[in-house]
Design an enzyme around this catalytic site. Structure first.
Site, PDB file in Angstrom:
ATOM      1  N   ASP A   1       0.824  -1.222   0.000  1.00 55.54           N
ATOM      2  CA  ASP A   1       0.000   0.000   0.000  1.00 55.54           C
ATOM      3  C   ASP A   1       0.858   1.272   0.000  1.00 55.54           C
ATOM      4  O   ASP A   1       0.369   2.338  -0.359  1.00 55.54           O
ATOM      5  CB  ASP A   1      -0.993   0.014   1.183  1.00 55.54           C
ATOM      6  CG  ASP A   1      -0.343  -0.181   2.536  1.00 55.54           C
ATOM      7  OD1 ASP A   1       0.510  -1.079   2.668  1.00 55.54           O
ATOM      8  OD2 ASP A   1      -0.683   0.564   3.481  1.00 55.54           O
ATOM      9  N   HIS A   2       2.150   1.141   0.353  1.00 49.29           N
ATOM     10  CA  HIS A   2       3.014   2.331   0.399  1.00 49.29           C
ATOM     11  C   HIS A   2       3.839   2.538  -0.874  1.00 49.29           C
ATOM     12  O   HIS A   2       4.448   3.584  -1.050  1.00 49.29           O
ATOM     13  CB  HIS A   2       3.945   2.258   1.628  1.00 49.29           C
ATOM     14  CG  HIS A   2       3.167   2.267   2.903  1.00 49.29           C
ATOM     15  ND1 HIS A   2       3.108   3.368   3.722  1.00 49.29           N
ATOM     16  CD2 HIS A   2       2.344   1.332   3.455  1.00 49.29           C
ATOM     17  CE1 HIS A   2       2.305   3.097   4.744  1.00 49.29           C
ATOM     18  NE2 HIS A   2       1.831   1.869   4.602  1.00 49.29           N
TER      19      HIS A   2
ATOM     20  N   HIS B   1      -3.606   7.213   7.013  1.00 48.99           N
ATOM     21  CA  HIS B   1      -3.524   5.751   7.016  1.00 48.99           C
ATOM     22  C   HIS B   1      -4.511   5.205   8.034  1.00 48.99           C
ATOM     23  O   HIS B   1      -4.173   4.441   8.937  1.00 48.99           O
ATOM     24  CB  HIS B   1      -2.094   5.315   7.348  1.00 48.99           C
ATOM     25  CG  HIS B   1      -1.794   3.879   7.011  1.00 48.99           C
ATOM     26  ND1 HIS B   1      -2.315   2.828   7.713  1.00 48.99           N
ATOM     27  CD2 HIS B   1      -1.019   3.315   6.038  1.00 48.99           C
ATOM     28  CE1 HIS B   1      -1.871   1.692   7.198  1.00 48.99           C
ATOM     29  NE2 HIS B   1      -1.090   1.969   6.178  1.00 48.99           N
TER      30      HIS B   1
ATOM     31  N   HIS C   1       7.017  -2.050  13.332  1.00 48.68           N
ATOM     32  CA  HIS C   1       5.964  -2.571  12.456  1.00 48.68           C
ATOM     33  C   HIS C   1       6.173  -4.076  12.261  1.00 48.68           C
ATOM     34  O   HIS C   1       5.876  -4.631  11.209  1.00 48.68           O
ATOM     35  CB  HIS C   1       6.039  -1.806  11.117  1.00 48.68           C
ATOM     36  CG  HIS C   1       4.834  -1.940  10.241  1.00 48.68           C
ATOM     37  ND1 HIS C   1       3.550  -1.989  10.720  1.00 48.68           N
ATOM     38  CD2 HIS C   1       4.708  -2.006   8.874  1.00 48.68           C
ATOM     39  CE1 HIS C   1       2.699  -2.081   9.692  1.00 48.68           C
ATOM     40  NE2 HIS C   1       3.381  -2.105   8.563  1.00 48.68           N
TER      41      HIS C   1
HETATM   42 ZN   LIG Z   1       0.295   0.583   5.377  1.00 49.17          ZN
HETATM   43 ZN   LIG Z   2       2.686  -1.441   6.602  1.00 50.31          ZN
END
Ligand SMILES: [Zn+2]
Ligand SMILES: [Zn+2]
Length: 488
Positions: free
Chosen positions: A245-246, A438, A340
């Site tokens: 998604d990034h 986000h 993360h």
């Molecule tokens: Zn993300």
């Molecule tokens: Zn991520």
């Protein structure tokens, strides 16, 4: 004659007030910057839409009826409102000091009162009669004429609109038209979950004349262009980590940057170790497209050496040490590791320019390193996952035998941050403003923001904004204020 002129002026004031009222009601961000208003979270937007929208529309209705019916009594109402508004302005000048904007505002409002009072006086003198029944015939007839014209002249009106849009598209409004300072725009406030109103994560930072972009989510290059920032003006792209998604929009962003300004050098793409393979992959995927573009538009417009990107890796370890990755004309960009897991490496970035600062979290669980790096920053852009809402999604997935979705919705809260935890971090870091981006789950209408924020507003004492695509925050050098505009 004089009376007619005054009534026309009064009518114009009514129309202007109505337009402002409707804008506050329906698209508050468009006017908040001009009125130097910054909404504090969802409740702030509620006040702006309700109180300001209501005040302006109410005043507009009385003014318009007064002008149309030539009735001094109707005009008395907005005059009283304006009188008290001017009183407030004068108290502001006395107690809060003077600013150019507030002096201009009080002068404008005094002129408006003068017009209204002159109209009232003129009507009183002549004892003019209201229009009466003819008004009820005139309004529907006028409406029909306008609708009929809009229907009959669709092609002509469409061409006129296209001309306007083309003018705007090629004006290249940013960064040239912005005053020196730090300007931060949301070219993508979404997450992997589909949201019709949000592109994948993307934040652009304009510092002076330089433009940097943090992450290139799916659809974000288009949002950037729609906001008035040509991808051609990008100096460098910075990736936080390599979740799809990034990086989904990276190929398109590099292409638009190349063609947007006929660059002769590929765009630098900063990121933690691993960024080399991501950039190489996109360069490969776009190799054929590059050939077509050069063949079609020529080497002067599409210089072959400028296509794609060049990786600028930095090494991130899992300590809480931050590192400066770029320094240019007074701007310092600092990268730091966030949490993360199992994704490693994953970075956040801090931008410092002329005494103002912005921190962008990237994707992270509550991160003590981020809290440390964000200390004293003006604005914290933080990701947010509302676990109460995600557990609703999870339950639905279980009920409908969607094993994959059930597992994923059970897994994701562990590597994101709840709005409440982000608020705690913002409070601890002492930032001025907390902007969520986000956001998980999707929030296609702002009505859902309260459910998303949960108890965040009780924890962080400053303003909280749930980011939407098109928002632009501006921080003037050396100051403390943050102004917001919505560009979409
Ligand atoms: Zn993300
Ligand atoms: Zn991520």
């Amino acid at each position: 004659m004089m009376q007619r002129l005054l009534r026309i002026l009064t009518g114009l004031i009514g129309v202007l007030t109505l337009v402002m009222g409707l804008t506050f009601l329906l698209a508050p961000g468009r006017l908040m910057g001009q009125f130097a208003v910054l909404a504090s979270g969802n409740a702030g937007f509620s006040t702006v839409r309700g109180d300001l929208g209501g005040l302006f529309i109410g005043m507009a209705i009385f003014t318009l009826i007064g002008a149309i019916r030539a009735s001094s009594r109707w005009l008395a109402v907005p005059s009283v409102f304006l009188g008290f508004i001017v009183l407030g302005r004068i108290l502001n000048l006395l107690f809060d000091g003077r600013s150019t904007e507030s002096v201009q505002a009080v002068i404008l409002e005094l002129i408006l009162i003068a017009v209204l009072l002159a109209t009232i006086a003129s009507l009183e003198r002549s004892g003019a009669r209201p229009f009466g029944r003819s008004l009820w015939v005139a309004i529907p007839v006028l409406l029909l004429v306008v609708l009929g014209a809009a229907f009959l002249f669709q092609r002509q009106i469409g061409m006129t609109i296209t001309k306007r849009v083309a003018e705007r598209a090629f004006q290249n409004r940013f960064p040239a038209s912005l005053p020196d300072g730090l300007h931060v725009g949301l070219c993508g406030s979404g997450s992997p979950l589909p949201d019709p109103t949000r592109a994948g994560p993307c934040v652009f930072v304009i510092a002076g004349k330089h433009v940097y972009v943090v992450d290139a989510g799916e659809g974000s290059p288009r949002k950037m262009a729609l906001m008035g920032l040509s991808p051609g003006s990008i100096d460098a792209i910075l990736l936080t980590h390599f979740h799809s998604d990034h990086i989904g929009g990276l190929g398109e962003m590099m292409l638009q940057r190349w063609g947007g300004a006929s660059h002769k050098d590929p765009v630098p793409v900063y990121g933690p170790q691993g960024v080399e393979s991501v950039v190489r992959g996109f360069n490969d995927a776009y190799a054929l497209d590059k050939k077509y573009r050069v063949a079609h538009h020529g080497e002067a417009t599409m210089p072959p050496t400028g296509a794609g990107g060049v990786a600028r890796p930095f090494t991130l370890d899992d300590s809480d040490r931050s590192q400066v990755v770029l320094e240019q004309d007074g701007l310092t960009i600092t990268a730091f590791a966030v949490n993360h897991a199992p994704v490693f490496p994953a970075a956040g970035y801090r931008f410092d320019y002329r005494g103002r600062s912005v921190v962008i979290s990237g994707d992270t669980a509550p991160s003590p390193t981020l809290a440390k790096v964000a200390r004293g920053a003006d604005v914290l852009f933080h990701e947010g996952l509302q676990s109460a809402m995600v557990s609703v999604l999870h339950d639905a997935a279980v009920r409908h035998d969607r094993a994959g979705a059930a597992k994923i919705t059970a897994d994701i809260p562990s590597y994101h941050t709840t709005p409440e935890d982000a608020a705690r971090i913002a409070q601890q870091a002492g930032v001025r403003l907390l902007m969520f981006y986000h956001t998980i789950p999707a929030l296609p209408v702002a009505y859902l923001n309260a459910a998303f924020l949960g108890d965040a507003a009780a924890i962080f004492k400053g303003p909280i904004i749930v980011g939407r695509d098109g928002m632009l925050l501006s921080l003037s050098p050396g100051g403390t204020s943050v102004t917001m505009r919505e560009l979409l």
